[in-house]
Structure formats: structure tokens, C-alpha cells
Design an enzyme around this catalytic site. Structure first.
Site, mmCIF file in Angstrom:
data_model
loop_
_atom_site.group_PDB
_atom_site.id
_atom_site.type_symbol
_atom_site.label_atom_id
_atom_site.label_comp_id
_atom_site.label_asym_id
_atom_site.label_seq_id
_atom_site.Cartn_x
_atom_site.Cartn_y
_atom_site.Cartn_z
ATOM 1 N N TYR A 23 0.388 -1.178 0.070
ATOM 2 C CA TYR A 23 -0.355 0.320 0.067
ATOM 3 C C TYR A 23 0.464 1.001 0.144
ATOM 4 O O TYR A 23 3.040 0.934 0.523
ATOM 5 C CB TYR A 23 -0.957 -0.048 1.323
ATOM 6 N N TYR A 37 -2.357 -7.207 8.981
ATOM 7 C CA TYR A 37 -1.655 -6.790 7.790
ATOM 8 C C TYR A 37 -0.161 -7.219 7.323
ATOM 9 O O TYR A 37 0.453 -7.886 8.058
ATOM 10 C CB TYR A 37 -1.332 -5.146 7.468
ATOM 11 N N ASN A 75 2.187 -7.834 5.643
ATOM 12 C CA ASN A 75 3.795 -7.163 5.388
ATOM 13 C C ASN A 75 4.123 -5.716 6.587
ATOM 14 O O ASN A 75 5.025 -6.257 7.042
ATOM 15 C CB ASN A 75 3.547 -5.692 4.765
ATOM 16 N N TYR A 76 3.454 -6.220 7.874
ATOM 17 C CA TYR A 76 3.347 -5.925 8.868
ATOM 18 C C TYR A 76 3.870 -7.089 9.853
ATOM 19 O O TYR A 76 2.593 -7.722 11.052
ATOM 20 C CB TYR A 76 1.876 -5.044 9.985
ATOM 21 N N ARG A 77 4.489 -7.863 9.154
ATOM 22 C CA ARG A 77 4.135 -9.147 10.578
ATOM 23 C C ARG A 77 4.222 -9.737 11.638
ATOM 24 O O ARG A 77 5.375 -8.443 12.429
ATOM 25 C CB ARG A 77 5.097 -9.867 10.210
#
Length: 540
Positions: A198, A480, A482-484
Site C-alpha cells: 500500500y 496486515y 506485511n506487518y508480520r
């Protein structure tokens, strides 16, 4: 995508002998044997020259160089601690066939492989393995070519390129083209798009993954595949289904989008005391997802001051795809509470706005984006995420601010949704967070190496996350990828139990798309060669 070189007249084995003779320290016999076998295997399986001094790094051969390469793009230094596992060696391929050979040889020698493009995995999973040891690291940072085709509005970009480099190369060819991906200029494009990607143009054009036309990947059998060869299921899975599960992304073919020659940015900061009754932040919650699609206003929450003078600051950080005159009209009509003035507005090119939104000082030369570095120092950090579907009431905001004031270096970011994000179906790609989402929340706590209280900060962010439960999405509580966040759950060494364990965090990240991801994984990688602590598991 890469450039091949012919083999020199002298043999690869003579190079190998010379390479190893340069060092007096040797690794343990078992690891040394594996290294030798791996290098010989790669040499047999690639047709392109493989210069060892530039592509192979082992701690017992040159520990300083090994550490330099390992740490070069690792963004969370929490995972560089001496106590944590390190790769047995690092391979930095310079050609596609090197990646193919590495997969073939790792599989043949039963060596666990981790793959890194930009090193931004929040839990360090692209360069640390805590479930399988020993492991090796495939670092794609040398594969960073970008071929921009303005005529057909597309570009091919290799995985090792950062988003900042990609944006710069696009702007070199055209001032009216861009790409809707990350806000952080040092993100590696390979892994970034696998999670969705994003950015400040998401409300206008959707995610980076929504604008991918083709890809080149290496599958678990070492085959080089494009979209037609991999099939539509795999192509669907790699665009938002997260990295490290379906293959190694070598390059993306992306669709360029139009941007105006002049865009406008602003950052307006308010303290708690200046936002009486929380009227500004409450209005933002009601309108941020409903503003014109060209306008993106995120909010960054920080703590300023010390002792009894601490306060929370809220920085309204924005990109508008247009001039400041039009922006002022939009703001006066839809969000006058912020008090934006013409003086706050800065007109610039789209590329200049990338450096600005990334956090570089205003008027920083845009070639800074070619360095692939963040404007902020590397720190230890822990992050979590949420999605909000109804405005947080004033009572919830009060408690939220009290929590923020208790931490040393907290950061919270609210990113608005709506616009194109609400128009794309949840199942279009694996990324499901679409219609109904007002904004996404990112929570971060960070600390320096000199701070010996990491557990204090970890406990704080987990407590904050628990506090926010009534105000965010539920059943599942969305996150999200990608925010593991390994707090949501993780795989273990026992691959047979991974599916059951993964159902929880799989729903958090992918909602109902998780089941399709598992089905695809079961077809393309049934042996689970590509795996990590939160990789998609095959069916047992």
C-alpha cells in the site's frame, strides 16, 4: 532480466581452489562439506559465470564481510543479536539461473533456504530461521534492474530493487507516470508486493499488487516461470499471499499509473491540548475514507516532551494528486477542522513527494532514493496492526492516548482506506481488507541497544493491542501480513501440524482467501520446500 557473461578459459574448479586457498580459517567439517557440495552443485546447474568473491559469503571465510552482507538490509536489529541463529552462508545471485541452481541444490542437499529482497520483514523471517537449522540465505539485493516502458505504461523490475529506486527510474523516463506502492523508500519491491504493497496513491489506484501484470518466479523445482507458465492460481497467490510460500519472486511486471506534473504535500501537527475534545481526530475518522480519491491523509501519533510535560502529537501527513488551490477547496469543504492554510501546502513533483512522505527533509535531492536507505536509523522494534470499521469513540480515544503516554518511543499510524480500496472485491487477490474498512492501524514500539528492557516494550505493545480490541475488526481480527506479527501464531518444525496452527493467523491476514492459498500451496509445493514461521502450509 539479468545480463549473462561467458565463462573464462580457466575452469570453475581452479577458481574454487584459489578462492578457498585465500583463507586460513576453515569452517566445521560438516558445514564445509555442505558449502563445497552446494557450490559445486550450483556450478553444474547454471550456465552463467558465478563469481564466488561477489556472490558467496561464509562467516568462517571472512566474518566481517559475512556480517556486513547479513546486516546490510536487515531492518529490525532485534534479529541480529548474537543469540539468534545466523545463516550458514549467504548466496547473492547476479543472474536468474543462479537462483534456479540455488533452489535445485538446496533441495537436493536438504538445506533450508530463506530469501531476502529488502530485509523489511518485521519478524526477520527473510534472514533468520528459528524452526529449521542450519539454513542458508539467498539475498537478492544484487538483482535490481528496472526496465521502464513508457510507451505501453509498464515496467519490469527485479526483486532486489527498492521502491525508491523504482520510483526514480520511472521519473527518469516520465514526469507524469508513477506506481502506487510503498511509503518507505527502502522497501525491497520483491517481498513488498507479495504482501499487497500500500502507499499514498492506494485510494486512487489500489495496492501495488493490484497493478501487477506478470511476474517471473522460480518454483520449488527450480523452474523459471512467468504468468502463463505458472498459471492463474499461482499468479493470484503471489500478489498478496505473502512471501516465502510459493516460490522466489525474481521480477514483477507492473502497470504504471498517471500522476500530475504537480502534486501537493503537507504535514500539520496538533498536540492533545490543541485538539480540544478530540474534535479533529474524530472528524478525520469520519471523513478520511470519504474524501476525493486523489487525497490521502494519514495520521502519525508520537509522544513529545518528558516527565509531566509529555503529550501526544498527531501529525496529519498528506499527498494530494493536484495543485494546492484545488486541495484548499477540498479541505475547506470536507475537513475544515484541521485548519489547513496555503502556507502549509508545498507543491512539488510526484518523485519529490516520495522523498517527502518517506521522511526525508523537504528539498532533499531525489537521488537519495537511489541509495536504498531509510532516513531513520535502524532500531529494535516490535509492531502489530489492526483494521478499524467504525470510528473509535471519545472514551476509547482517551484511554488510547493514556496508553501512548506510558511508553518511551511509541508510534502509531492510521492509514485511510476508501476510494479504489473499497471498489476492489476481497477475493480479487489474497489481500482481503477492502470495503468497510475506514483505516488501518500500525502500532510500533522501538528501543535502542543500550536499553536493556526489551520485555518492558514488548509487554507494552501487547497490552496496547489488547486495549484496542473493542474498537477494531473482529471475527477475525484482521491484520496486515506485511506487518508480520508472530504473536498471532506460527508454524513449527512439524509440518503435519502447520495447517491447524495456521488457520488462526491465516484468517487474520487473509480472511476467507486463506483456504484458497492452502489449496494452491498443496498443488505447487506439496513438500513444503518454501517455508518459514508464517508461510502458507500445504494440506496435511
Amino acid at each position: 532480466m539479468g545480463s549473462s557473461r561467458p565463462f573464462p578459459v580457466f575452469s570453475f574448479l581452479s577458481i574454487l581452489a584459489l578462492y578457498f586457498s585465500l583463507y586460513t580459517i576453515t569452517p566445521t567439517s560438516s558445514l564445509a562439506s555442505l558449502q563445497d557440495q552446494f557450490i559445486n552443485c550450483v556450478q553444474r546447474n547454471t550456465h552463467v559465470y558465478f563469481p564466488l568473491e561477489k556472490t558467496f559469503f561464509a562467516p568462517a571465510k571472512n566474518v566481517s564481510m559475512f556480517s556486513q552482507v547479513l546486516e546490510s538490509t536487515a531492518q529490525n536489529i532485534r534479529f541480529l543479536k548474537k543469540s539468534l541463529p545466523k545463516p550458514g552462508f549467504i548466496i547473492s545471485p547476479i543472474h536468474e539461473s543462479h537462483v534456479q541452481a540455488s533452489v535445485i541444490c538446496a533441495k537436493k542437499l536438504r538445506m533450508h533456504l530463506r530469501v531476502r529482497s529488502g530485509g523489511h520483514d518485521y519478524e526477520g523471517l527473510s534472514y533468520v530461521s528459528q524452526i529449521v537449522k542450519p539454513f542458508i540465505l539467498l539475498d537478492l539485493s544484487k538483482m535490481r534492474q528496472a526496465d521502464i516502458n513508457i510507451k505501453d505504461n509498464t515496467a519490469w523490475v527485479q526483486s532486489g530493487s527498492t521502491v525508491g529506486e523504482l520510483y526514480y527510474r520511472i521519473a527518469e523516463k516520465s514526469k507524469v507516470h508513477g506506481f502506487p506502492a510503498g511509503l518507505c523508500s527502502s522497501l525491497g519491491i520483491g517481498g513488498h508486493i507479495t504482501g499487497g504493497a500500500y502507499g499514498a496513491m492506494m485510494r486512487k489506484y489500489g495496492l501495488g499488487a493490484d497493478n501487477v501484470l506478470d511476474a517471473k518466479i522460480v518454483d520449488a523445482n527450480g523452474r523459471l516461470l512467468d504468468r502463463a507458465a505458472m498459471g492463474e492460481d499461482t499468479f493470484w497467490a503471489i500478489r498478496g499471499g505473502a512471501g516465502g510460500s510459493f516460490g522466489i519472486i525474481l521480477a514483477w511486471k507492473i502497470k504504471l499509473v498517471p500522476v500530475p506534473q504537480t502534486v501537493t504535500v503537507f504535514t500539520v501537527t496538533k498536540t492533545l491540548q490543541q485538539d480540544v475534545g478530540h474534535k479533529i481526530i474524530s472528524k478525520w475518522q469520519r471523513v478520511a475514507d470519504k474524501l476525493v480519491e486523489e487525497l490521502f491523509i494519514r495520521v502519525l501519533f508520537n509522544v513529545a516532551g518528558t516527565g509531566g510535560n509529555k503529550t501526544v502529537t498527531m501529525s496529519y501527513n498528506s499527498l494530494f494528486l493536484g495543485g494546492k488551490g484545488t486541495l484548499m477547496k477540498v479541505m475547506k469543504k470536507s475537513f475544515p477542522e484541521l485548519g489547513l492554510t496555503l502556507k502549509d501546502c508545498i507543491e512539488m513533483s510526484w518523485l519529490e513527494s516520495i522523498a517527502y512522505i518517506s521522511g526525508f527533509p523537504t528539498h532533499t535531492p531525489t537521488n537519495i532514493l537511489l541509495q536504498g536507505k531509510s532516513p531513520f536509523p535502524k532500531v529494535n522494534f516490535k509492531a502489530k496492526s489492526d483494521f478499524v470499521k467504525t470510528p473509535i469513540p471519545e472514551s476509547g480515544l482517551k484511554g488510547m492516548f493514556q496508553k501512548l503516554l506510558k511508553e518511551d518511543i511509541p508510534l502509531m499510524i492510521w492509514n485511510p482506506y476508501g476510494g479504489m480500496m473499497a471498489k476492489i472485491p476481497e477475493s480479487q487477490i489474497p489481500f482481503p481488507h477492502r470495503k468497510g474498512v475506514l483505516f488501518k492501524v500500525q502500532y510500533v514500539t522501538s528501543w535502542l541497544d543500550s536499553d536493556k528492557r526489551p520485555s518492558k516494550h514488548m509487554n507494552w505493545i501487547r497490552d496496547f493491542y489488547n486495549y484496542m480490541t473493542p474498537y477494531v475488526s473482529s471475527n477475525p481480527r484482521q491484520a496486515y501480513v506485511n506487518y508480520r506479527d508472530l504473536d498471532l501464531g506460527k508454524n513449527t518444525k512439524d509440518t503435519k501440524t502447520c495447517y491447524k496452527q495456521a488457520q488462526g493467523w491465516g484468517a487474520n491476514y487473509f480472511k476467507n482467501n486463506f483456504n484458497r492459498l492452502v489449496s494452491i500451496k498443496s498443488k505447487v509445493d506439496p513438500e513444503n520446500f518454501f517455508r518459514h514461521e508464517q508461510s502458507i502450509p500445504p494440506m496435511p
